[in-house]
Write a protein that holds these residues in place. Structure first.
Motif, PDB file in Angstrom:
ATOM      1  N   MET A 183       0.845  -1.184   0.000  1.00 23.15           N
ATOM      2  CA  MET A 183       0.000   0.000   0.000  1.00 23.15           C
ATOM      3  C   MET A 183       0.887   1.243   0.000  1.00 23.15           C
ATOM      4  O   MET A 183       1.820   1.369   0.773  1.00 23.15           O
ATOM      5  CB  MET A 183      -0.884  -0.022   1.253  1.00 23.15           C
ATOM      6  N   GLY A 184       0.608   2.188  -0.857  1.00 27.95           N
ATOM      7  CA  GLY A 184       1.411   3.390  -0.943  1.00 27.95           C
ATOM      8  C   GLY A 184       0.667   4.611  -0.457  1.00 27.95           C
ATOM      9  O   GLY A 184      -0.533   4.578  -0.188  1.00 27.95           O
ATOM     10  N   TYR A 185       1.379   5.671  -0.329  1.00 30.74           N
ATOM     11  CA  TYR A 185       0.822   6.951   0.081  1.00 30.74           C
ATOM     12  C   TYR A 185       0.907   7.912  -1.085  1.00 30.74           C
ATOM     13  O   TYR A 185       1.696   7.734  -2.001  1.00 30.74           O
ATOM     14  CB  TYR A 185       1.611   7.532   1.261  1.00 30.74           C
ATOM     15  N   GLN A 186       0.110   8.968  -1.014  1.00 30.78           N
ATOM     16  CA  GLN A 186       0.144  10.003  -2.042  1.00 30.78           C
ATOM     17  C   GLN A 186       0.511  11.320  -1.377  1.00 30.78           C
ATOM     18  O   GLN A 186      -0.045  11.678  -0.338  1.00 30.78           O
ATOM     19  CB  GLN A 186      -1.211  10.115  -2.719  1.00 30.78           C
ATOM     20  N   CYS A 187       1.449  12.045  -1.980  1.00 28.78           N
ATOM     21  CA  CYS A 187       1.881  13.336  -1.461  1.00 28.78           C
ATOM     22  C   CYS A 187       0.703  14.304  -1.503  1.00 28.78           C
ATOM     23  O   CYS A 187       0.029  14.431  -2.529  1.00 28.78           O
ATOM     24  CB  CYS A 187       3.043  13.877  -2.290  1.00 28.78           C
ATOM     25  N   LYS A 188       0.435  14.984  -0.413  1.00 29.17           N
ATOM     26  CA  LYS A 188      -0.680  15.930  -0.321  1.00 29.17           C
ATOM     27  C   LYS A 188      -0.408  17.209  -1.095  1.00 29.17           C
ATOM     28  O   LYS A 188      -1.307  17.975  -1.348  1.00 29.17           O
ATOM     29  CB  LYS A 188      -0.964  16.302   1.145  1.00 29.17           C
ATOM     30  N   ARG A 189       0.837  17.425  -1.480  1.00 28.18           N
ATOM     31  CA  ARG A 189       1.194  18.666  -2.170  1.00 28.18           C
ATOM     32  C   ARG A 189       1.289  18.478  -3.681  1.00 28.18           C
ATOM     33  O   ARG A 189       0.656  19.192  -4.432  1.00 28.18           O
ATOM     34  CB  ARG A 189       2.515  19.199  -1.627  1.00 28.18           C
ATOM     35  N   CYS A 190       2.060  17.494  -4.133  1.00 32.94           N
ATOM     36  CA  CYS A 190       2.262  17.317  -5.577  1.00 32.94           C
ATOM     37  C   CYS A 190       1.497  16.123  -6.139  1.00 32.94           C
ATOM     38  O   CYS A 190       1.359  16.007  -7.348  1.00 32.94           O
ATOM     39  CB  CYS A 190       3.748  17.202  -5.911  1.00 32.94           C
ATOM     40  N   GLY A 191       1.052  15.232  -5.281  1.00 29.71           N
ATOM     41  CA  GLY A 191       0.257  14.095  -5.734  1.00 29.71           C
ATOM     42  C   GLY A 191       1.045  12.872  -6.157  1.00 29.71           C
ATOM     43  O   GLY A 191       0.457  11.902  -6.625  1.00 29.71           O
ATOM     44  N   CYS A 192       2.366  12.887  -5.988  1.00 30.17           N
ATOM     45  CA  CYS A 192       3.159  11.724  -6.382  1.00 30.17           C
ATOM     46  C   CYS A 192       2.900  10.556  -5.419  1.00 30.17           C
ATOM     47  O   CYS A 192       2.440  10.742  -4.309  1.00 30.17           O
ATOM     48  CB  CYS A 192       4.644  12.073  -6.440  1.00 30.17           C
ATOM     49  N   ARG A 193       3.196   9.348  -5.887  1.00 32.05           N
ATOM     50  CA  ARG A 193       3.038   8.152  -5.063  1.00 32.05           C
ATOM     51  C   ARG A 193       4.318   7.910  -4.273  1.00 32.05           C
ATOM     52  O   ARG A 193       5.414   8.093  -4.784  1.00 32.05           O
ATOM     53  CB  ARG A 193       2.741   6.933  -5.942  1.00 32.05           C
ATOM     54  N   MET A 194       4.140   7.495  -3.005  1.00 35.09           N
ATOM     55  CA  MET A 194       5.289   7.242  -2.128  1.00 35.09           C
ATOM     56  C   MET A 194       5.101   5.927  -1.409  1.00 35.09           C
ATOM     57  O   MET A 194       3.979   5.469  -1.210  1.00 35.09           O
ATOM     58  CB  MET A 194       5.387   8.333  -1.049  1.00 35.09           C
ATOM     59  N   ASP A 195       6.203   5.323  -1.000  1.00 35.42           N
ATOM     60  CA  ASP A 195       6.151   4.183  -0.102  1.00 35.42           C
ATOM     61  C   ASP A 195       5.867   4.714   1.299  1.00 35.42           C
ATOM     62  O   ASP A 195       6.201   5.869   1.604  1.00 35.42           O
ATOM     63  CB  ASP A 195       7.484   3.434  -0.103  1.00 35.42           C
ATOM     64  N   PRO A 196       5.294   3.893   2.188  1.00 32.19           N
ATOM     65  CA  PRO A 196       4.991   4.369   3.541  1.00 32.19           C
ATOM     66  C   PRO A 196       6.200   4.946   4.283  1.00 32.19           C
ATOM     67  O   PRO A 196       6.068   5.902   5.027  1.00 32.19           O
ATOM     68  CB  PRO A 196       4.468   3.118   4.248  1.00 32.19           C
ATOM     69  N   GLY A 197       7.393   4.420   4.050  1.00 33.72           N
ATOM     70  CA  GLY A 197       8.593   4.905   4.727  1.00 33.72           C
ATOM     71  C   GLY A 197       9.090   6.242   4.208  1.00 33.72           C
ATOM     72  O   GLY A 197       9.880   6.917   4.861  1.00 33.72           O
ATOM     73  N   GLU A 198       8.649   6.637   3.012  1.00 30.96           N
ATOM     74  CA  GLU A 198       9.094   7.893   2.410  1.00 30.96           C
ATOM     75  C   GLU A 198       8.275   9.090   2.864  1.00 30.96           C
ATOM     76  O   GLU A 198       8.734  10.225   2.778  1.00 30.96           O
ATOM     77  CB  GLU A 198       9.000   7.808   0.884  1.00 30.96           C
ATOM     78  N   ALA A 199       7.052   8.855   3.283  1.00 32.57           N
ATOM     79  CA  ALA A 199       6.143   9.944   3.643  1.00 32.57           C
ATOM     80  C   ALA A 199       6.653  10.698   4.866  1.00 32.57           C
ATOM     81  O   ALA A 199       7.068  10.102   5.853  1.00 32.57           O
ATOM     82  CB  ALA A 199       4.750   9.402   3.915  1.00 32.57           C
ATOM     83  N   GLN A 200       6.654  12.013   4.769  1.00 35.29           N
ATOM     84  CA  GLN A 200       7.060  12.889   5.871  1.00 35.29           C
ATOM     85  C   GLN A 200       5.852  13.740   6.266  1.00 35.29           C
ATOM     86  O   GLN A 200       5.199  14.312   5.411  1.00 35.29           O
ATOM     87  CB  GLN A 200       8.204  13.812   5.433  1.00 35.29           C
ATOM     88  N   ARG A 201       5.561  13.834   7.545  1.00 35.45           N
ATOM     89  CA  ARG A 201       4.428  14.633   8.018  1.00 35.45           C
ATOM     90  C   ARG A 201       4.861  16.089   8.120  1.00 35.45           C
ATOM     91  O   ARG A 201       5.874  16.399   8.731  1.00 35.45           O
ATOM     92  CB  ARG A 201       3.984  14.118   9.383  1.00 35.45           C
ATOM     93  N   TYR A 202       4.110  16.991   7.453  1.00 31.50           N
ATOM     94  CA  TYR A 202       4.400  18.418   7.526  1.00 31.50           C
ATOM     95  C   TYR A 202       3.199  19.113   8.157  1.00 31.50           C
ATOM     96  O   TYR A 202       2.069  18.917   7.698  1.00 31.50           O
ATOM     97  CB  TYR A 202       4.683  18.999   6.137  1.00 31.50           C
ATOM     98  N   PRO A 203       3.417  19.912   9.205  1.00 32.26           N
ATOM     99  CA  PRO A 203       2.307  20.567   9.899  1.00 32.26           C
ATOM    100  C   PRO A 203       1.457  21.428   8.959  1.00 32.26           C
ATOM    101  O   PRO A 203       1.984  22.219   8.188  1.00 32.26           O
ATOM    102  CB  PRO A 203       2.996  21.448  10.948  1.00 32.26           C
ATOM    103  N   GLY A 204       0.170  21.232   9.016  1.00 34.06           N
ATOM    104  CA  GLY A 204      -0.753  22.014   8.205  1.00 34.06           C
ATOM    105  C   GLY A 204      -0.921  21.522   6.788  1.00 34.06           C
ATOM    106  O   GLY A 204      -1.767  22.022   6.051  1.00 34.06           O
ATOM    107  N   VAL A 205      -0.118  20.542   6.366  1.00 32.86           N
ATOM    108  CA  VAL A 205      -0.196  20.033   4.999  1.00 32.86           C
ATOM    109  C   VAL A 205      -0.545  18.552   5.003  1.00 32.86           C
ATOM    110  O   VAL A 205      -1.421  18.113   4.290  1.00 32.86           O
ATOM    111  CB  VAL A 205       1.132  20.264   4.227  1.00 32.86           C
ATOM    112  N   GLY A 206       0.149  17.781   5.802  1.00 32.53           N
ATOM    113  CA  GLY A 206      -0.052  16.335   5.852  1.00 32.53           C
ATOM    114  C   GLY A 206       1.188  15.611   5.374  1.00 32.53           C
ATOM    115  O   GLY A 206       2.296  16.117   5.470  1.00 32.53           O
ATOM    116  N   ASP A 207       0.980  14.406   4.824  1.00 30.63           N
ATOM    117  CA  ASP A 207       2.101  13.595   4.340  1.00 30.63           C
ATOM    118  C   ASP A 207       2.592  14.129   3.005  1.00 30.63           C
ATOM    119  O   ASP A 207       1.818  14.277   2.066  1.00 30.63           O
ATOM    120  CB  ASP A 207       1.675  12.135   4.177  1.00 30.63           C
TER     121      ASP A 207
END
Length: 65
Positions: free
Chosen positions: A1-25
């Motif tokens: 299962m992958g994640y999607q960047c809340k800013r640019c929409g790219c696909r990420m692995d769960p380990g790549e996602a970084q939480r940014y305050p006010g934006v999300g992963d």
């Protein structure tokens, strides 16, 4: 299962996602851009809304880069 960047929409692995305050992963590239934009806001005493207005007025501008 992958994640999607809340800013640019790219696909990420769960380990790549970084939480940014006010934006999300976000991806690593967006994380760096968000940090640069935060430094730019601080240096020029701008609010996030003012900075977004500058980016709308001048499309393609990379603030803080």
């Amino acid at each position: 299962m992958g994640y999607q960047c809340k800013r640019c929409g790219c696909r990420m692995d769960p380990g790549e996602a970084q939480r940014y305050p006010g934006v999300g992963d976000v991806c690593e590239d967006c994380l760096q851009e968000l940090d640069l934009e935060a430094e730019h806001r601080k240096a020029f005493h701008l609010t996030r809304g003012q900075q977004e207005e500058i980016k709308r007025f001048c499309p393609g501008i990379r603030l803080g880069a």
